[in-house]
Write an enzyme that holds these catalytic residues in place. Sequence first.
Site, mmCIF file in Angstrom:
data_model
loop_
_atom_site.group_PDB
_atom_site.id
_atom_site.type_symbol
_atom_site.label_atom_id
_atom_site.label_comp_id
_atom_site.label_asym_id
_atom_site.label_seq_id
_atom_site.Cartn_x
_atom_site.Cartn_y
_atom_site.Cartn_z
ATOM 1 N N THR A 113 9.262 -67.871 90.582
ATOM 2 C CA THR A 113 8.394 -68.799 89.838
ATOM 3 C C THR A 113 8.707 -70.260 90.142
ATOM 4 O OG1 THR A 113 8.168 -67.181 88.081
ATOM 5 C CG2 THR A 113 7.671 -69.437 87.492
ATOM 6 N N ASP A 133 8.006 -63.085 95.504
ATOM 7 C CA ASP A 133 8.292 -62.791 94.097
ATOM 8 C C ASP A 133 9.515 -61.854 94.103
ATOM 9 O OD1 ASP A 133 6.360 -62.528 91.293
ATOM 10 O OD2 ASP A 133 8.059 -61.156 91.552
ATOM 11 N N SER A 134 10.398 -62.010 93.139
ATOM 12 C CA SER A 134 11.639 -61.218 93.187
ATOM 13 C C SER A 134 11.386 -59.728 93.021
ATOM 14 C CB SER A 134 12.621 -61.707 92.134
ATOM 15 O OG SER A 134 12.230 -61.264 90.859
ATOM 16 N N SER A 135 10.229 -59.362 92.463
ATOM 17 C CA SER A 135 9.977 -57.926 92.353
ATOM 18 C C SER A 135 9.694 -57.295 93.716
ATOM 19 C CB SER A 135 8.854 -57.643 91.353
ATOM 20 O OG SER A 135 7.851 -58.614 91.461
ATOM 21 N N THR A 169 13.169 -64.371 88.511
ATOM 22 C CA THR A 169 14.042 -63.852 87.459
ATOM 23 C C THR A 169 13.954 -62.334 87.283
ATOM 24 O OG1 THR A 169 12.283 -64.294 85.869
ATOM 25 C CG2 THR A 169 13.983 -65.985 86.107
ATOM 26 N N ASP A 170 12.834 -61.745 87.744
ATOM 27 C CA ASP A 170 12.606 -60.332 87.416
ATOM 28 C C ASP A 170 13.729 -59.415 87.906
ATOM 29 O OD1 ASP A 170 10.325 -61.090 86.184
ATOM 30 O OD2 ASP A 170 8.934 -60.314 87.699
ATOM 31 N N GLN A 191 21.229 -46.892 76.318
ATOM 32 C CA GLN A 191 19.978 -47.638 76.160
ATOM 33 C C GLN A 191 20.180 -48.880 75.298
ATOM 34 O OE1 GLN A 191 16.936 -45.008 74.680
ATOM 35 N NE2 GLN A 191 17.151 -43.594 76.399
ATOM 36 N N CYS A 192 21.311 -48.914 74.610
ATOM 37 C CA CYS A 192 21.565 -50.072 73.750
ATOM 38 C C CYS A 192 21.839 -51.294 74.611
ATOM 39 C CB CYS A 192 22.766 -49.819 72.852
ATOM 40 S SG CYS A 192 22.512 -48.439 71.752
HETATM 41 N N1 ASN Z 1 10.236 -66.091 86.342
HETATM 42 C C1 ASN Z 1 10.086 -65.468 87.498
HETATM 43 O O1 ASN Z 1 10.612 -65.914 88.469
HETATM 44 C C2 ASN Z 1 9.304 -64.184 87.518
HETATM 45 C C3 ASN Z 1 8.718 -63.853 88.849
HETATM 46 N N2 ASN Z 1 7.803 -62.772 88.727
HETATM 47 C C4 ASN Z 1 9.759 -63.438 89.850
HETATM 48 O O2 ASN Z 1 10.632 -62.687 89.502
HETATM 49 O O3 ASN Z 1 9.702 -63.839 90.962
#
Ligand code: ASN
Length: 746
Positions: free
Chosen positions: A388, A437-439, A469-470, A655-656
């Site tokens: 992002t 994108d990190s995903s 961040t993902d 899962q906690c």
């Molecule tokens: N805030 C982010 O960076 C989310 C974005 N979809 C990523 O992981 O690249």
Amino acid sequence: MQRSTSPLEMKTRSQCSRALAVPIACLICRSENVTSLPLVPPMLFGGKGAGAASLIFSHRSSLSYLSANDDGNINFNDGSKVMRDVFTIQSDDQGSTESKSMSTTLSLFDQKQWDHRQNKLNRNAMWPQDHGRKRNGITSTRIAVPKKELRDFISGNTSKMSSGRTVPKSSVGATNDNTKQPPTMPVLDDGFVQKQANHRRSKLSRDLLWPQDHYRKKSSVVLSREEKLDMKSGVGISGVGVGITAASSETNENGPPKALSSDPSQNFNFEKPRGVRRRNSNNNNFGRRKPMLPQSQHDLWKMKSVDGFFIPRTEESPMMEVNTDIDSVGTTDDAQTAPPRTELNSLPVHRSIASDAGPLWKEELRDDAIHPLFSSRKRVLVLCTGGTLTMSNDPSKGNSLVPVQGALTSYLAGMRELTEDPDMPEIISHEYHPLIDSSDMGPGDWAMLARDISTNYYYFDGFVVLMGTDTMAYAASALSFMLQNLGKPVIFTGSQIPLREPYNDARKNLIMATIFASSDTVSEVCIFFHDRLLRGCRATKVNTSKLKAFDSPNLSPLAEIGINIEENYHIFRPPPRGSFKINTSMDTRLITLRLVPGFDDASMKAMIDAATQTHLKGLILQLYGTGNLPSVKDDLVQCLANATAAGVVVVATTQCLSGSVIMGHYATGQKLIGAGVVSAGDMTVEAATTKLAYLLGRGDLSISEVRDLMTVDLRGEMTPESDLPPPPLASTYQRVIAQKNRSRRF
Ligand SMILES: NC(=O)C[C@H](N)C(=O)O
């Protein structure tokens, strides 16, 4: 106030001075001729030449009185005598002093005397070399007789001491003549005996553990015959629980050193002997498990090093060395043997970024960079993968956010706070192509980052990785394992709002990450996000929209930013002990399954069975609470047992969000131990998956070694079991003790 001295006082004083060193109790009475005194609590007097019977008795209840004779002796009204040397009796002309104050004076004196005697006695009883002093010095006055017993005896309630010895009545209340009698043997009450025995035992156990202290054992700890017999018969010392392992027995008195067992796990154990305190147990080892160290060449041959830990080399241990030049995905058919490296990449490698950055230091700065000491500014390498932070709305894609190539580089060039402030590190940045994108990122991209950090390692003071961040927590965890003996900061950061927006979190995150990347004290992979520096392999993304997107549920932040920077320095990773190297090989044949109550586990079973038969190497389960699975699902447990038997490493996570897996705490979880499932402790799912992929991908570990190492803290990713809070159903006592130990450590 005037004070006169009575003849009685004069007399007793002169007698006292002749008797030398008799403690003087100053009793104050009403007049010169008064001979009636309320008696005070029993007390023992001691001093050279004082004799054995320096006693004053209490007969308060029966209102008995002392009378002082002309010769200075004091008599009870029942006829018994107290030695004359004891008292100086002063009269007070004013007659105003209350008998109460006298009584108080004596009580205090009494207590002081008693404590003094106890201390002396303890010393003498403890240290054999002091026995001479005991013999030559005070004899009977050093004898500790329990007060109560003595009082009883004196008051006539009993005629026997606890030793069973009958003390002649005449020896009490006797005069100095009694010093000629043989001293009464000390009668030690049970508490005292116990205390002394405990002291001896703890000394002995220390000496057994620390060979360099053996001379102390010889000189100061004298074993009783029973203790020696116990030692010889292998019983040990009763009540102490001194665990003598095969290794430690080589240096103790138990006979010749034992040969190392053919089973290496018998020769080396991680566990400290029960009941014996480790010498540095409460110093600053910060909860990390101490690495096992080989003691000899022989040991070394039987052990192998995994990231600084020596583990016993088992029969099936592959002997191969880890090749760090291989690509990121291992596909070993059988990890019991050395994996054929040609098979790497037989699975599709998840890699989105086209190529490595390669060397990134500037040519003209090379000499300076090689000798960072001569550099006036720290140098930080920023590797940008996208996310992002680099994004902007694209009208052609429905106004969704897409990374903009080159945007970050031009922004950085215009940041005067970075370029003009001499205290800020010099930044060299590299944007990968394409930005993503990190995903879209995976192990191939993590390996590429590790390689680029390695290539540029000696030319920069630290590294910033910009990404989305993902999947940042996965990437940070993966790099924690891939980068071995990391001695410089690698700080991941990104943002929730793009840098190009007027209000954003990107700028602050970028600046602070750069500052931490130039820190001399951070030598680990971290995530900096929204005012907090978190350990990379402890972090997890917890929020999709708030700026505080990450948390580290089981470890405090390494640092928090306010007006000041507050560092939790005590939990920083220590500087590395070996040279920096990377191992980017990861075995990605893993799946992660999350249980949902009552849902179709037939499909889950079918999937595990099928994957086990084809290629599965690791299975991460997200279970309930402390690692529980419904007890009615026996067929699912059986399916897991089959997978373990087939060589799949099955790992239980919770899962906690925070807390740890404690397998076997509930009957529902107990079954899993039987099925060979390994506990992930308090690792995040991100850390557990990347760690398992890393260990399986190394290729030099057998399946059982991988299972063992999953429970060992390698990079600060988990809290060692000994430092975990006690299980919820532990007794209150256990919880209090565990809490005490934890607070002592931190
Ligand atoms: N805030 C982010 O960076 C989310 C974005 N979809 C990523 O992981 O690249």
